[in-house]
Design an enzyme around this catalytic site. Structure first.
Site, PDB file in Angstrom:
ATOM      1  N   GLU A 176      53.639  15.151  33.470  1.00 56.37           N
ATOM      2  CA  GLU A 176      52.544  15.314  33.930  1.00 56.37           C
ATOM      3  C   GLU A 176      52.318  15.300  35.676  1.00 56.37           C
ATOM      4  OE1 GLU A 176      50.990  11.873  31.374  1.00 56.37           O
ATOM      5  OE2 GLU A 176      49.475  13.195  30.917  1.00 56.37           O
TER       6      GLU A 176
ATOM      7  N   GLU B 192      54.768  11.219  24.367  1.00 59.99           N
ATOM      8  CA  GLU B 192      54.006  10.067  24.098  1.00 59.99           C
ATOM      9  C   GLU B 192      53.455   9.700  22.642  1.00 59.99           C
ATOM     10  OE1 GLU B 192      53.560  12.147  26.385  1.00 59.99           O
ATOM     11  OE2 GLU B 192      52.827  11.552  28.145  1.00 59.99           O
TER      12      GLU B 192
HETATM   13  C1  3H9 Z   1      53.720   8.088  29.086  1.00 55.46           C
HETATM   14  O1  3H9 Z   1      54.406   8.657  29.907  1.00 55.46           O
HETATM   15  C2  3H9 Z   1      52.134   7.753  29.102  1.00 55.46           C
HETATM   16  C3  3H9 Z   1      51.535   8.911  30.133  1.00 55.46           C
HETATM   17  O2  3H9 Z   1      51.238  10.015  29.577  1.00 55.46           O
HETATM   18  C4  3H9 Z   1      50.250   8.418  30.629  1.00 55.46           C
HETATM   19  C5  3H9 Z   1      50.179   7.372  31.478  1.00 55.46           C
HETATM   20  C6  3H9 Z   1      48.735   6.729  31.870  1.00 55.46           C
HETATM   21  N1  3H9 Z   1      59.575   3.074  30.806  1.00 55.46           N
HETATM   22  O3  3H9 Z   1      67.105   5.808  26.198  1.00 55.46           O
HETATM   23  P1  3H9 Z   1      68.181   5.214  27.444  1.00 55.46           P
HETATM   24  C7  3H9 Z   1      64.768   2.533  30.064  1.00 55.46           C
HETATM   25  S1  3H9 Z   1      54.311   7.186  27.832  1.00 55.46           S
HETATM   26  C8  3H9 Z   1      60.709   2.072  30.914  1.00 55.46           C
HETATM   27  O4  3H9 Z   1      69.175   4.315  26.642  1.00 55.46           O
HETATM   28  P2  3H9 Z   1      69.021   8.031  27.588  1.00 55.46           P
HETATM   29  C9  3H9 Z   1      65.289   2.180  28.623  1.00 55.46           C
HETATM   30  O5  3H9 Z   1      64.547   1.118  27.993  1.00 55.46           O
HETATM   31  C10 3H9 Z   1      56.253   7.572  28.279  1.00 55.46           C
HETATM   32  N2  3H9 Z   1      61.773   1.821  30.886  1.00 55.46           N
HETATM   33  O6  3H9 Z   1      68.924   6.345  28.057  1.00 55.46           O
HETATM   34  C11 3H9 Z   1      66.687   1.974  28.606  1.00 55.46           C
HETATM   35  O7  3H9 Z   1      66.977   0.519  29.442  1.00 55.46           O
HETATM   36  P3  3H9 Z   1      67.968  -0.646  29.308  1.00 55.46           P
HETATM   37  C12 3H9 Z   1      56.873   8.812  28.020  1.00 55.46           C
HETATM   38  C13 3H9 Z   1      62.417   3.098  30.332  1.00 55.46           C
HETATM   39  O8  3H9 Z   1      69.928   8.686  28.678  1.00 55.46           O
HETATM   40  C14 3H9 Z   1      67.258   2.864  30.023  1.00 55.46           C
HETATM   41  O9  3H9 Z   1      66.035   3.084  30.469  1.00 55.46           O
HETATM   42  N3  3H9 Z   1      58.174   8.831  28.132  1.00 55.46           N
HETATM   43  C15 3H9 Z   1      61.620   4.362  29.899  1.00 55.46           C
HETATM   44  O10 3H9 Z   1      69.740   7.897  26.121  1.00 55.46           O
HETATM   45  C16 3H9 Z   1      67.776   4.068  29.483  1.00 55.46           C
HETATM   46  O11 3H9 Z   1      67.381   4.469  28.383  1.00 55.46           O
HETATM   47  C17 3H9 Z   1      59.032   8.571  27.150  1.00 55.46           C
HETATM   48  O12 3H9 Z   1      58.738   8.366  25.869  1.00 55.46           O
HETATM   49  C18 3H9 Z   1      60.303   4.110  30.160  1.00 55.46           C
HETATM   50  N4  3H9 Z   1      59.590   5.458  30.053  1.00 55.46           N
HETATM   51  O13 3H9 Z   1      67.688   8.468  27.421  1.00 55.46           O
HETATM   52  C19 3H9 Z   1      60.519   8.689  27.544  1.00 55.46           C
HETATM   53  N5  3H9 Z   1      62.647   5.334  29.374  1.00 55.46           N
HETATM   54  O14 3H9 Z   1      69.351   0.238  29.971  1.00 55.46           O
HETATM   55  C20 3H9 Z   1      61.344   7.572  26.932  1.00 55.46           C
HETATM   56  C21 3H9 Z   1      63.690   4.588  29.190  1.00 55.46           C
HETATM   57  O15 3H9 Z   1      67.643  -1.810  29.953  1.00 55.46           O
HETATM   58  N6  3H9 Z   1      62.669   7.578  27.145  1.00 55.46           N
HETATM   59  N7  3H9 Z   1      63.859   3.479  29.668  1.00 55.46           N
HETATM   60  O16 3H9 Z   1      68.237  -0.566  27.844  1.00 55.46           O
HETATM   61  C22 3H9 Z   1      63.520   8.469  26.461  1.00 55.46           C
HETATM   62  O17 3H9 Z   1      63.194   9.265  25.867  1.00 55.46           O
HETATM   63  C23 3H9 Z   1      64.875   8.226  26.927  1.00 55.46           C
HETATM   64  O18 3H9 Z   1      64.951   6.971  27.710  1.00 55.46           O
HETATM   65  C24 3H9 Z   1      65.399   9.213  27.956  1.00 55.46           C
HETATM   66  C25 3H9 Z   1      66.820   8.735  28.457  1.00 55.46           C
HETATM   67  C26 3H9 Z   1      65.624  10.637  27.369  1.00 55.46           C
HETATM   68  C27 3H9 Z   1      64.625   9.233  29.210  1.00 55.46           C
END
Ligand code: 3H9
Length: 697
Positions: free
Chosen positions: A105, A125
């Protein structure tokens, strides 16, 4: 200036860099930093264009999920994106890794987007029970049109950069590896060619083209099938539709209202619990991060049946060579043939290329000789559930495999310590319980024996990650975590039918809760002969296994889906279970035979008896240390048995119902139904007395 977002100038380009490991999530500090850096860029008269780029492994991966559920601190993300879009200087976003959710976004608020060819973009999301809440539902359709925007937003799929270019989401793809260089080149082009500020909100051609199409109703109809019971996918469609029916500012307002509805829904809480539980489960309690991990560069598998073949595919899929050993050439050929067929089906569906298929098949070697295991790093035994056979196999492996090789069993129930006792190296023996179909199901229940070394535990958890499974480390007991709980649910489901419920009524209560299939449809899938054989073996060994109406099905050759008749009947080529009056008659006869008077059973009783019995068993599992944390049990059930992630797993669900309510029901059924499974777990009683939750453990 914030430390996590910095501003600098290189030539006539102002560079805004986000550096907030691990994934540059849009925390309050990042949002404030983005605004401060933008202001600096606007004021810097030597900057003719601005570049937004991220340090580390990825572009912004979304809002900071850890802030959800807490009071929002200004500035909100939507206003950050708006400020970027309003910039008077052209703004370029350079994307590497994944631009997800609020990250994409933010990029959509910029005027141009360039992505490395390895990058992916998406609005996931919906997987957190939400919808894009910072303009994504209004801006993406303006670039990609209704169909693509709906597809991406309702499924949360990640789109590779090249496809994103085709859909109009990014303006250029760079084949290099250096995101900053790619961004600088593009930004320089913007300056040199005098490319204008181009705001996505002002683009109207895709909106005009798709306005009034029935694509929204079509999406709603298909979601009724694919997202039954879920809240946010339907809200996603409403929000995207608003982009076509309302002027941009009002569309944004509508998006906000729908976002808040999702944010307040219990499904959002469940989904986010599932997200973090999956990641927490990989960090094993009591196992130091520095525990050495052994290299696993080659794997041996014993058994080319359904499980062995599926397990082999997981390793070949990530480039690890596999040797499968079978007893007979015929069985080996059959197993290898099934693997090839599975790959062919994936290639036909376009999921893999012909070359990928050939490469993967080339990594799988069949053999009839255990000696071929002498150099492998890991052996996984996947033969049928028989302790004597497994013990013989492990003794043989012990004599053949090199020192340091890990010897694993895919047993779903048997005692890992007893299996390990036939070797001279019980510290290298471990359970690796895959779920069927093993090439599809994401759970890997790794089972530690009492002597399994920390190094082996850490290695099998690392292997899970490597083969893209969700690994959970559990203790050794009959059925481990998943099947031990399932067994108790099975007892209750059978008893409920004995007492008067129909199998389809029991199954409907479970599917209404969100399971993909009920207990009896699952029996048909697994094969009714499996349970029947186990009962018969126990009976032959002199154990008192009471008769059941299910035995009668097996005796009549109604073995489930494979014979097109089991608890349900099936039509040619379909897996859709159809209730069968013939089975109702068999059940009725069985009740008469057993002198059971049938009674009306409510759906609430079915829900309580099938679910609370599992919660009670889970509390015993925690008490005994078989599972370290409630979240481990949630992960087992979400990824191994299809428990709906939007309910957060059975433990999170139980905490939401209230442990006091569950304990009262467990005590009631202990008195009325009886049986070991209803004996209230001491831990459950303790938690209720202390006013604590399972999630506190
Ligand atoms: C959103 O954006 C809402 C908006 O539209 C509107 C707002 C108003 N936040 O998965 P991994 C941490 S909703 C905080 O093991 P990978 C995760 O917990 C969001 N922390 O790595 C982990 O921590 P730890 C939309 C986050 O390489 C570490 O990062 N976005 C977040 O296998 C590594 O993660 C999503 O839904 C976060 N957003 O995969 C994306 N994301 O090491 C969600 C990750 O302490 N994330 N962490 O355990 C993912 O899909 C995967 O984490 C990603 C990396 C592909 C990014």
């Amino acid at each position: 200036m914030s430390e996590v977002v910095t501003y600098s100038r290189e030539g006539n380009i102002g560079v805004i860099t986000v550096d907030y490991p691990p994934v540059n999530a849009l925390s309050h500090a990042v949002r404030s930093g983005l605004i401060a850096a933008l202001e600096q860029g606007q004021k810097d008269s030597d900057a003719k264009a601005l570049l937004l780029v991220c340090a580390g492994r990825t572009f912004i991966a979304g809002a900071d999920i850890r802030e959800f559920g807490k009071p929002m601190q200004e500035p909100g993300l939507a206003s950050v994106v708006e400020r970027y879009e309003n910039s008077g200087k052209p703004l370029v976003a350079a994307v590497h890794g994944t631009a997800l959710g609020g990250g994409l976004e933010t990029a959509l608020g910029c005027h141009y987007r360039v992505a490395l060819s390895s990058a992916k973009v998406g609005l996931p999301e919906v997987k957190l029970g939400l919808l894009p809440g910072a303009g994504g539902t209004q801006r993406l359709p303006r670039l990609a049109g209704a169909q693509k925007a709906l597809e991406m937003i309702t499924t949360g799929q990640f789109v590779p950069a090249k496809d994103a270019l085709g859909f109009g989401i990014v303006d250029a793809v760079d084949e290099g590896k250096d995101v900053k260089a790619a961004g600088m080149t593009f930004a320089q082009k913007v300056v040199d060619e005098g490319m204008p500020v181009r705001r996505v909100r002002d683009l109207t051609d895709k909106i005009a083209a798709d306005k009034g199409r029935d694509v929204f109703e079509q999406f709603r109809a298909s979601l009724k099938k694919t997202a039954h019971g879920q809240f946010s996918p339907f809200k996603c469609v409403d929000a995207v539709e608003a982009a076509f029916n309302l002027p941009f500012p009002e569309g944004l307002k509508r998006e906000r209202e729908l976002f808040v509805e999702c944010m307040n829904s219990p499904q959002r809480a469940g989904q986010i619990h599932s997200f973090f539980a999956e990641r927490e489960a990989s960090k094993v309690k009591g196992l130091s991060k520095d525990t050495p991990v052994r290299d696993v560069n080659s794997v041996g598998i014993i058994g080319a049946g359904t499980m062995g073949g599926g397990i082999a595919m997981n390793f070949a899929n990530v480039g690890i060579p596999v040797t499968i050993v079978e007893m007979k050439q015929e069985a080996l050929d059959k197993g290898l043939g099934i693997i090839r067929k599975n790959y062919e089906n994936s290639a036909k569906k376009g999921r893999i290329t012909q070359k990928q298929m050939d490469d993967r098949m080339a990594l799988i070697t069949g053999s009839l000789d255990y000696d071929d295991f002498k150099d492998v790093d890991l052996v996984i035994e996947a033969v049928f559930e028989n302790m004597a056979v497994k013990k013989e196999i492990f003794a043989k492996l012990d004599s053949i495999c090199k020192p340091g090789a890990i010897l694993a069993s895919n047993t779903s129930t048997l005692d890992i310590d007893e299996i390990a006792s036939t070797t001279q190296r019980p510290e290298d023996v471990v359970g690796m319980h895959f779920f069927s179909p093993a090439n599809v199901m994401r759970l890997l229940e790794n089972v530690r024996g009492s002597k399994t070394s920390d190094e082996v535990k850490a290695t099998v958890m690392a292997v899970a990650k490597k083969i893209k499974k969700v690994g959970v480390l559990v203790g050794n007991c009959h059925g481990f975590v998943g099947n031990r709980m399932l067994h108790k649910r099975g007892i209750e489901a059978m008893a409920l039918v004995d007492e008067g419920a129909k199998p389809q009524q029991v199954d409907k209560v479970l599917t209404d809760l969100g399971y993909p299939m009920g207990q009896f449809a699952m029996s048909d899938l697994a094969g009714i002969d499996v349970g029947y054989r186990i009962s018969e073996e126990l009976r032959n060994a002199g154990e008192n296994v009471p008769p059941s109406w299910m035995d009668k099905l097996a005796e009549q050759g109604r073995l489930g889906q494979k014979t097109m008749a089991g608890v349900y009947k099936y039509e040619e080529g379909s897996r859709n279970p159809i209730p069968d009056p013939e089975v109702e008659r068999i059940i009725e006869d069985f009740r008469k035979e057993q002198g059971i008077a049938s009674r009306e059973i409510t759906d609430q009783e079915i829900l309580e008896r099938c679910m609370y019995v599992m919660v009670n068993e889970a509390a015993k599992i925690l008490e005994e240390g078989i599972a370290d944390r409630a979240l481990d049990i949630d992960v087992v059930w979400i990824y191994g048995y299809g428990f709906p992630a939007y309910r957060g797993g059975p433990m999170f669900w139980a905490d939401q119902i209230g442990l006091d309510v569950i304990l009262a029901a467990v005590e009631k059924y202990h008195a009325s139904v009886g049986g070991e499974q209803w004996k209230p777990a001491s831990l459950l009683k303790q938690l209720v007395a202390d006013g604590r939750k399972l999630g506190d453990l």
